[in-house]
Design an enzyme around this catalytic site. Sequence first.
Site, PDB file in Angstrom:
ATOM      1  N   ASP A 151       0.806  -1.231   0.000  1.00  0.00           N
ATOM      2  CA  ASP A 151       0.000   0.000   0.000  1.00  0.00           C
ATOM      3  C   ASP A 151       0.835   1.275   0.000  1.00  0.00           C
ATOM      4  OD1 ASP A 151      -2.246  -1.643   0.099  1.00  0.00           O
ATOM      5  OD2 ASP A 151      -2.279  -1.636   2.286  1.00  0.00           O
ATOM      6  N   LYS A 209       1.849   2.302  -4.947  1.00  0.00           N
ATOM      7  CA  LYS A 209       2.387   1.778  -6.218  1.00  0.00           C
ATOM      8  C   LYS A 209       1.452   2.126  -7.378  1.00  0.00           C
ATOM      9  CE  LYS A 209       2.350  -2.355  -4.442  1.00  0.00           C
ATOM     10  NZ  LYS A 209       2.047  -2.051  -3.023  1.00  0.00           N
ATOM     11  N   GLY A 210       0.126   1.973  -7.115  1.00  0.00           N
ATOM     12  CA  GLY A 210      -0.857   2.230  -8.172  1.00  0.00           C
ATOM     13  C   GLY A 210      -0.684   3.624  -8.740  1.00  0.00           C
ATOM     14  N   GLY A 235      -4.559  -4.264  -3.814  1.00  0.00           N
ATOM     15  CA  GLY A 235      -5.525  -3.220  -4.129  1.00  0.00           C
ATOM     16  C   GLY A 235      -4.727  -1.989  -4.512  1.00  0.00           C
ATOM     17  N   HIS A 236      -4.699  -1.673  -5.791  1.00  0.00           N
ATOM     18  CA  HIS A 236      -3.907  -0.535  -6.290  1.00  0.00           C
ATOM     19  C   HIS A 236      -4.866   0.551  -6.746  1.00  0.00           C
ATOM     20  CE1 HIS A 236      -0.359  -3.483  -7.216  1.00  0.00           C
ATOM     21  NE2 HIS A 236      -0.722  -3.478  -5.954  1.00  0.00           N
ATOM     22  N   THR A 237      -4.655   1.757  -6.228  1.00  0.00           N
ATOM     23  CA  THR A 237      -5.614   2.835  -6.468  1.00  0.00           C
ATOM     24  C   THR A 237      -5.058   3.892  -7.411  1.00  0.00           C
ATOM     25  OG1 THR A 237      -6.149   2.534  -4.137  1.00  0.00           O
ATOM     26  CG2 THR A 237      -7.176   4.413  -5.231  1.00  0.00           C
ATOM     27  N   ARG A 281       2.076 -29.266  -6.480  1.00  0.00           N
ATOM     28  CA  ARG A 281       1.808 -29.771  -7.844  1.00  0.00           C
ATOM     29  C   ARG A 281       0.405 -30.341  -8.024  1.00  0.00           C
ATOM     30  NH1 ARG A 281       7.409 -31.076  -6.785  1.00  0.00           N
ATOM     31  NH2 ARG A 281       6.548 -32.813  -5.620  1.00  0.00           N
ATOM     32  N   GLN A 301       1.922  -6.090  -3.258  1.00  0.00           N
ATOM     33  CA  GLN A 301       2.387  -6.180  -1.867  1.00  0.00           C
ATOM     34  C   GLN A 301       3.670  -5.343  -1.711  1.00  0.00           C
ATOM     35  OE1 GLN A 301       1.369  -9.533  -3.406  1.00  0.00           O
ATOM     36  NE2 GLN A 301      -0.543  -8.594  -2.826  1.00  0.00           N
ATOM     37  N   SER A 348       5.248  12.406  -4.313  1.00  0.00           N
ATOM     38  CA  SER A 348       3.811  12.499  -4.562  1.00  0.00           C
ATOM     39  C   SER A 348       3.175  13.352  -3.483  1.00  0.00           C
ATOM     40  CB  SER A 348       3.216  11.087  -4.584  1.00  0.00           C
ATOM     41  OG  SER A 348       1.819  11.165  -4.739  1.00  0.00           O
ATOM     42  N   GLY A 364      -0.224  14.298  -3.452  1.00  0.00           N
ATOM     43  CA  GLY A 364      -1.687  14.166  -3.408  1.00  0.00           C
ATOM     44  C   GLY A 364      -2.073  12.911  -4.174  1.00  0.00           C
TER      45      GLY A 364
HETATM   46  P1  GDP Z   1      -0.770   0.395  -3.506  1.00  0.00           P
HETATM   47  O1  GDP Z   1      -1.355  -0.899  -3.047  1.00  0.00           O
HETATM   48  O2  GDP Z   1       0.690   0.487  -3.237  1.00  0.00           O
HETATM   49  O3  GDP Z   1      -1.104   0.703  -4.937  1.00  0.00           O
HETATM   50  O4  GDP Z   1      -1.454   1.518  -2.613  1.00  0.00           O
HETATM   51  P2  GDP Z   1      -3.031   1.658  -2.268  1.00  0.00           P
HETATM   52  O5  GDP Z   1      -3.740   2.143  -3.474  1.00  0.00           O
HETATM   53  O6  GDP Z   1      -3.540   0.423  -1.620  1.00  0.00           O
HETATM   54  O7  GDP Z   1      -2.991   2.748  -1.126  1.00  0.00           O
HETATM   55  C1  GDP Z   1      -2.439   4.000  -1.332  1.00  0.00           C
HETATM   56  C2  GDP Z   1      -3.540   5.050  -1.070  1.00  0.00           C
HETATM   57  O8  GDP Z   1      -2.938   6.316  -0.989  1.00  0.00           O
HETATM   58  C3  GDP Z   1      -4.559   5.148  -2.190  1.00  0.00           C
HETATM   59  O9  GDP Z   1      -5.784   5.512  -1.636  1.00  0.00           O
HETATM   60  C4  GDP Z   1      -4.014   6.287  -3.056  1.00  0.00           C
HETATM   61  O10 GDP Z   1      -5.027   6.948  -3.785  1.00  0.00           O
HETATM   62  C5  GDP Z   1      -3.438   7.183  -2.015  1.00  0.00           C
HETATM   63  N1  GDP Z   1      -2.276   7.993  -2.435  1.00  0.00           N
HETATM   64  C6  GDP Z   1      -1.208   7.648  -3.197  1.00  0.00           C
HETATM   65  N2  GDP Z   1      -0.303   8.651  -3.237  1.00  0.00           N
HETATM   66  C7  GDP Z   1      -0.826   9.645  -2.488  1.00  0.00           C
HETATM   67  C8  GDP Z   1      -0.346  10.932  -2.104  1.00  0.00           C
HETATM   68  O11 GDP Z   1       0.732  11.367  -2.448  1.00  0.00           O
HETATM   69  N3  GDP Z   1      -1.169  11.668  -1.278  1.00  0.00           N
HETATM   70  C9  GDP Z   1      -2.387  11.215  -0.846  1.00  0.00           C
HETATM   71  N4  GDP Z   1      -3.107  11.987  -0.062  1.00  0.00           N
HETATM   72  N5  GDP Z   1      -2.847  10.004  -1.185  1.00  0.00           N
HETATM   73  C10 GDP Z   1      -2.079   9.231  -1.984  1.00  0.00           C
HETATM   74  P1  IMO Z   2      -0.926  -4.161  -2.252  1.00  0.00           P
HETATM   75  O1  IMO Z   2      -0.498  -4.737  -3.572  1.00  0.00           O
HETATM   76  C1  IMO Z   2      -0.909  -4.534   2.111  1.00  0.00           C
HETATM   77  C2  IMO Z   2      -0.876  -8.625   3.714  1.00  0.00           C
HETATM   78  C3  IMO Z   2      -2.111  -9.051   4.475  1.00  0.00           C
HETATM   79  C4  IMO Z   2      -1.488 -10.021   5.458  1.00  0.00           C
HETATM   80  C5  IMO Z   2      -0.406 -10.699   4.619  1.00  0.00           C
HETATM   81  C6  IMO Z   2      -0.835 -12.030   4.029  1.00  0.00           C
HETATM   82  O2  IMO Z   2      -2.222  -3.437  -2.300  1.00  0.00           O
HETATM   83  O3  IMO Z   2       0.186  -3.377  -1.641  1.00  0.00           O
HETATM   84  P2  IMO Z   2      -2.396 -12.638   1.963  1.00  0.00           P
HETATM   85  O4  IMO Z   2      -3.857 -12.385   1.728  1.00  0.00           O
HETATM   86  O5  IMO Z   2      -1.511 -12.094   0.925  1.00  0.00           O
HETATM   87  O6  IMO Z   2      -2.132 -14.097   2.221  1.00  0.00           O
HETATM   88  O7  IMO Z   2      -2.077 -11.893   3.357  1.00  0.00           O
HETATM   89  O8  IMO Z   2      -0.100  -9.800   3.574  1.00  0.00           O
HETATM   90  N1  IMO Z   2      -1.150  -8.100   2.345  1.00  0.00           N
HETATM   91  C7  IMO Z   2      -1.110  -6.809   2.016  1.00  0.00           C
HETATM   92  N2  IMO Z   2      -0.911  -5.702   2.766  1.00  0.00           N
HETATM   93  N3  IMO Z   2      -1.061  -4.413   0.773  1.00  0.00           N
HETATM   94  C8  IMO Z   2      -1.228  -5.504   0.000  1.00  0.00           C
HETATM   95  O9  IMO Z   2      -1.224  -5.463  -1.341  1.00  0.00           O
HETATM   96  C9  IMO Z   2      -1.305  -6.774   0.615  1.00  0.00           C
HETATM   97  N4  IMO Z   2      -1.479  -8.037   0.167  1.00  0.00           N
HETATM   98  C10 IMO Z   2      -1.369  -8.836   1.233  1.00  0.00           C
HETATM   99  O10 IMO Z   2      -2.720  -7.957   5.120  1.00  0.00           O
HETATM  100  O11 IMO Z   2      -0.837  -9.316   6.487  1.00  0.00           O
HETATM  101 MG    MG Z   3      -2.899  -1.579  -1.822  1.00  0.00          MG
END
Ligand code: GDP
Ligand code: IMO
Ligand code: MG
Length: 426
Positions: free
Chosen positions: A13, A16-17, A40-42, A138, A220, A415, A417
């Site tokens: 989180d 990356k998205g 979950g990539h946003t 397997r 991840q 970044s 915002g």
């Molecule tokens: P990812 O899994 O690495 O793609 O990250 P997520 O999407 O799960 O979580 C990152 C959150 O932070 C999302 O809601 C993004 O929209 C938000 N985000 C990313 N960069 C920024 C930033 O620079 N500022 C703010 N306020 N939000 C951000």
């Molecule tokens: P993105 O790509 C944050 C964490 C889970 C748990 C552990 C194992 O959005 O960054 P799993 O379901 O993979 O077997 O869970 O890994 N986890 C993440 N935490 N961002 C993710 O993905 C994650 N994917 C798995 O919360 O601790």
């Molecule tokens: Mg995420």
Amino acid sequence: MPAVVIVGLQWGDEGKGKIVDFISENADLAVRYQGGANAGHTVVLNGKIYRFHHLPVAALRGKHVCLASGMVIDPVKLLKELESLNREGIQPKLTIDGKAHIVLDIHKMLDEAEESSGKGVGTTRMGIGPTYTYKSARVGIRFSDLVEIESIRSRLEKSITMTKALLSDVYNIKVELDVEHVTQFLHEVASKLGKYVGDVARLVNETLDKGGFVILEGAQGTLLDIDHGTYPFVTSSNTTAGAACNSVGIGPKRVDEIIGVTKAYTTRVGKGPFPTEMEEPVASIVREKGKEYGTTTGRPRRVGWFDAVAVRYSIMLNGVTSVAVTKVDCLTNIDPVKVCLAYEVNGQEVKTFPSSLHVLEKCKPVYVELEGWRELSEKEKVEALKGNFDALPKQLRDYIEFLEKLLVCPIKYVSIGAERREIVIR
Ligand code: GDP
Ligand code: IMO
Ligand code: MG
């Protein structure tokens, strides 16, 4: 043109998205290389939030997107993702590698049973661990099996027998499972997703041979890597840049650039050690400012200060060539801001990330306190978004420059915002 890997440097989180979306404007091909619906990539575009669980975020730009062989794919969830993009008028070209594994209900049942027992690591309950377990044993089912479903009957029977035994012997859960039901499901998957199955490894290699630009999107984070992360509180795949090569099917020399993404602080979802976890009330303040609730599960994320020891370790493991720091706006008006420089363990100061979880659990962070920064004015923001780093408040610039020195790696993107355009390139 290059192959670029984007990898998370913390526990997922990191944003990356957002970074992948930004750099994928000129991509010829975009590939997700491991994990599955646990990600979950946003991307936020003109106020609208798009969430991606399997598909590379470049789908939003209508790019040709690929799901590599290292992934474990939930067909039902993938179809939903495709449908929701279609509703937005976006129909990306999709190729699923035939070697990628299919997440079945039996895998989700096992994940759910383990988590419901109260002894799990706090997974996303998406069946990720069991699908990778069955792959290694397997007895997994791959997309390439969809053309000859009858021929994999014995493998399916074995999978079902194993699942029944585990559910009954380990969790005391008795279920009726039969091979006909799973076979029927696979026929449905074949009819809906069969047309997308192809050879991603060949596609990526040929695109690179022709000089194309390929984005390899990690899921991840490095500290969730099954080998190098905080085992057993990790995911079940290799998340690092090195894994991108194997999961996609390209040689290591084909990767030109590795962009590591980190928040300006740290978050983690699920259980496991977290040396820089913040105290209240500052943890709640940052959680609310950063909207730190899971993109996939909605769980509140644990929040901590920036941990330079951990991020330096991740930079080393991935061979990161440049860093993107996200969410600096979520620390505004917090003063002081702390950064962890080292750990203290058994009275000794250590600056390297311990490989043993038993040691990590004993680590106490050694912090430096830095002056916080205020919110940017509109004028400063406009200037900064033109690429003028000097337009940012001095304390924020000092923070970024301080991190850059600690990480010994150039911070190329800051970044400020969630919106696509809210990024300062240095
Ligand atoms: P990812 O899994 O690495 O793609 O990250 P997520 O999407 O799960 O979580 C990152 C959150 O932070 C999302 O809601 C993004 O929209 C938000 N985000 C990313 N960069 C920024 C930033 O620079 N500022 C703010 N306020 N939000 C951000
Ligand atoms: P993105 O790509 C944050 C964490 C889970 C748990 C552990 C194992 O959005 O960054 P799993 O379901 O993979 O077997 O869970 O890994 N986890 C993440 N935490 N961002 C993710 O993905 C994650 N994917 C798995 O919360 O601790
Ligand atoms: Mg995420």
